[in-house]
Design a protein around this motif. Structure first.
Motif, PDB file in Angstrom:
ATOM      1  N   HIS A 104       0.735  -1.225   0.061  1.00  0.00           N
ATOM      2  CA  HIS A 104      -0.067  -0.023   0.045  1.00  0.00           C
ATOM      3  C   HIS A 104       0.880   1.360  -0.049  1.00  0.00           C
ATOM      4  O   HIS A 104       2.068   1.184   0.233  1.00  0.00           O
ATOM      5  N   TYR A 105       0.399   2.275  -0.405  1.00  0.00           N
ATOM      6  CA  TYR A 105       0.815   3.375  -0.296  1.00  0.00           C
ATOM      7  C   TYR A 105       1.070   3.800   1.362  1.00  0.00           C
ATOM      8  O   TYR A 105       0.124   3.883   1.977  1.00  0.00           O
ATOM      9  N   ASN A 106       2.113   4.598   1.564  1.00  0.00           N
ATOM     10  CA  ASN A 106       2.290   4.638   2.917  1.00  0.00           C
ATOM     11  C   ASN A 106       2.064   6.400   3.370  1.00  0.00           C
ATOM     12  O   ASN A 106       2.869   7.241   3.521  1.00  0.00           O
ATOM     13  N   PHE A 107       0.642   6.721   3.343  1.00  0.00           N
ATOM     14  CA  PHE A 107       0.197   8.078   3.534  1.00  0.00           C
ATOM     15  C   PHE A 107       0.738   8.693   4.886  1.00  0.00           C
ATOM     16  O   PHE A 107       1.131   9.572   5.111  1.00  0.00           O
ATOM     17  N   LEU A 108       0.671   7.481   5.759  1.00  0.00           N
ATOM     18  CA  LEU A 108       1.061   7.965   7.313  1.00  0.00           C
ATOM     19  C   LEU A 108       2.272   8.374   7.343  1.00  0.00           C
ATOM     20  O   LEU A 108       2.732   9.114   8.143  1.00  0.00           O
ATOM     21  N   GLY A 109       3.062   7.494   6.349  1.00  0.00           N
ATOM     22  CA  GLY A 109       4.801   7.869   6.630  1.00  0.00           C
ATOM     23  C   GLY A 109       4.844   9.387   6.101  1.00  0.00           C
ATOM     24  O   GLY A 109       5.895   9.654   6.744  1.00  0.00           O
ATOM     25  N   LEU A 110       3.997   9.879   5.181  1.00  0.00           N
ATOM     26  CA  LEU A 110       4.122  11.371   4.897  1.00  0.00           C
ATOM     27  C   LEU A 110       4.236  12.175   6.104  1.00  0.00           C
ATOM     28  O   LEU A 110       4.829  13.074   5.960  1.00  0.00           O
ATOM     29  N   PHE A 111       3.323  11.814   6.888  1.00  0.00           N
ATOM     30  CA  PHE A 111       2.917  12.940   7.873  1.00  0.00           C
ATOM     31  C   PHE A 111       4.248  12.572   9.068  1.00  0.00           C
ATOM     32  O   PHE A 111       4.577  13.523   9.730  1.00  0.00           O
ATOM     33  N   ALA A 112       4.686  11.246   9.097  1.00  0.00           N
ATOM     34  CA  ALA A 112       5.848  10.989   9.843  1.00  0.00           C
ATOM     35  C   ALA A 112       7.111  11.864   9.395  1.00  0.00           C
ATOM     36  O   ALA A 112       7.668  12.348  10.363  1.00  0.00           O
ATOM     37  N   VAL A 113       7.079  11.912   8.082  1.00  0.00           N
ATOM     38  CA  VAL A 113       8.302  12.665   7.765  1.00  0.00           C
ATOM     39  C   VAL A 113       8.150  14.218   8.155  1.00  0.00           C
ATOM     40  O   VAL A 113       9.283  14.781   8.469  1.00  0.00           O
ATOM     41  N   ILE A 114       7.055  14.869   7.896  1.00  0.00           N
ATOM     42  CA  ILE A 114       6.800  16.095   8.323  1.00  0.00           C
ATOM     43  C   ILE A 114       7.177  16.388   9.766  1.00  0.00           C
ATOM     44  O   ILE A 114       7.764  17.332  10.347  1.00  0.00           O
ATOM     45  N   LEU A 149      12.345   8.189   6.428  1.00  0.00           N
ATOM     46  CA  LEU A 149      12.525   9.382   6.464  1.00  0.00           C
ATOM     47  C   LEU A 149      13.318  10.071   5.307  1.00  0.00           C
ATOM     48  O   LEU A 149      13.464  11.453   5.186  1.00  0.00           O
ATOM     49  N   ILE A 150      13.394   9.180   4.242  1.00  0.00           N
ATOM     50  CA  ILE A 150      14.368   9.748   2.859  1.00  0.00           C
ATOM     51  C   ILE A 150      13.176  10.464   2.282  1.00  0.00           C
ATOM     52  O   ILE A 150      12.129   9.966   1.810  1.00  0.00           O
ATOM     53  N   THR A 151      13.517  11.557   1.458  1.00  0.00           N
ATOM     54  CA  THR A 151      12.827  12.488   0.709  1.00  0.00           C
ATOM     55  C   THR A 151      13.399  12.242  -0.714  1.00  0.00           C
ATOM     56  O   THR A 151      14.597  11.886  -0.709  1.00  0.00           O
ATOM     57  N   PRO A 152      12.751  12.771  -1.766  1.00  0.00           N
ATOM     58  CA  PRO A 152      13.214  12.919  -3.005  1.00  0.00           C
ATOM     59  C   PRO A 152      14.755  13.679  -3.015  1.00  0.00           C
ATOM     60  O   PRO A 152      15.692  13.380  -3.620  1.00  0.00           O
ATOM     61  N   HIS A 153      14.602  14.653  -2.277  1.00  0.00           N
ATOM     62  CA  HIS A 153      15.862  15.654  -1.905  1.00  0.00           C
ATOM     63  C   HIS A 153      16.997  14.870  -1.442  1.00  0.00           C
ATOM     64  O   HIS A 153      18.210  14.842  -2.033  1.00  0.00           O
ATOM     65  N   ASP A 154      16.806  13.912  -0.647  1.00  0.00           N
ATOM     66  CA  ASP A 154      17.981  13.055   0.015  1.00  0.00           C
ATOM     67  C   ASP A 154      18.569  12.120  -0.999  1.00  0.00           C
ATOM     68  O   ASP A 154      19.631  11.813  -1.183  1.00  0.00           O
TER      69      ASP A 154
END
Length: 192
Positions: A104-114, A149-154
Motif C-alpha cells: 500500500h501507499y504509505n500516507f501515514l509515513g508522509l506525515f511522519a516525515v513532516i 524519512l528519506i525524501t526525493p531531495h535526499d
C-alpha cells in the motif's frame, strides 16, 4: 564500479497533492521513481494507481508519457552499479510486483516525515522510501537516516549519483537517445 546503471527520476507534476508536499518541503521535486534504462521505458515507484485519484496508491509501473507527467519538470540521475546489484534490485522489485495486492501507499509515513518521526509500516511505502529501499536492498547505498524519512531531495544527494538531465520531462523523453551517464543532448541539460 560496474557496467550496469540505475536511474533515479525526480519529478514535480504540479498536481494539488504534489503542490501540498512541495509547500512543506520547499524542494523542487516531490516524486521519486527508479529505472534501469536511460530512456525510462520502465519506471517503478509507489504512487497513485488512478491518475484522477491521489488517495488510491501502491506499487506502480509508471507510464511517464501519460498526461500527469507531460508537463512535469524533472531531474534524472544515474549511478553505475554491478550486475549483482542490478539483480538484487530486480528481485526486490519483482517480489513487490508479484505481491502488489499486499502493498500500500504509505500516507501515514508522509506525515511522519513532516514530524521527523520514524514510522515503520509493513508492506507500505511512499515513493522515495521505496526507491531508497531498492537501493539499500542491493547494497548500493547505505543511508545515514531511516528509510522511512528519506525524501526525493535526499536521493539526489546520494553518493555515486550523477545528474544527467534537468528540465521538462517531455524534452528528455524526446531526446533520450543517450545511452550513458553524462551525455546531454537537450538545451536544458545540466552538466555537473
Amino acid at each position: 564500479m560496474g557496467d550496469e546503471k540505475v536511474y533515479i527520476l525526480l519529478t514535480d507534476t504540479g498536481t494539488i497533492f504534489t503542490r501540498m508536499i512541495k509547500f512543506y518541503t520547499k524542494k523542487p521535486y516531490n516524486h521519486a521513481s527508479i529505472s534501469f534504462d536511460s530512456k525510462l521505458d520502465e519506471v517503478y515507484s509507489f504512487g497513485r494507481k488512478n491518475v484522477n485519484n491521489p488517495f488510491i496508491g501502491g506499487f506502480v509501473i509508471e507510464n511517464i508519457k501519460e498526461s500527469i507527467f507531460k508537463e512535469a519538470t524533472c531531474a534524472v540521475f544515474c549511478c553505475p552499479i554491478t550486475g549483482l546489484q542490478k539483480r538484487k534490485m530486480g528481485q526486490f522489485i519483482q517480489k513487490i510486483k508479484q505481491n502488489e495486492h499486499l502493498y500500500h501507499y504509505n500516507f501515514l509515513g508522509l506525515f511522519a516525515v513532516i514530524l521527523n518521526k520514524q514510522l515503520r509500516r509493513e508492506n507500505a511505502f511512499f515513493c522515495s522510501q521505496f526507491v531508497a529501499s531498492v537501493l539499500k536492498e542491493s547494497d548500493t547505498i547505505n543511508f545515514s537516516k531511516p528509510l522511512s524519512l528519506i525524501t526525493p531531495h535526499d536521493l539526489q544527494e546520494s553518493p555515486g549519483f550523477q545528474l544527467v538531465y534537468k528540465g521538462k520531462l517531455r524534452n528528455y523523453l524526446s531526446e533520450s537517445d543517450q545511452e550513458t551517464c553524462g551525455i546531454h543532448t537537450s538545451k536544458e541539460a545540466i552538466s555537473m
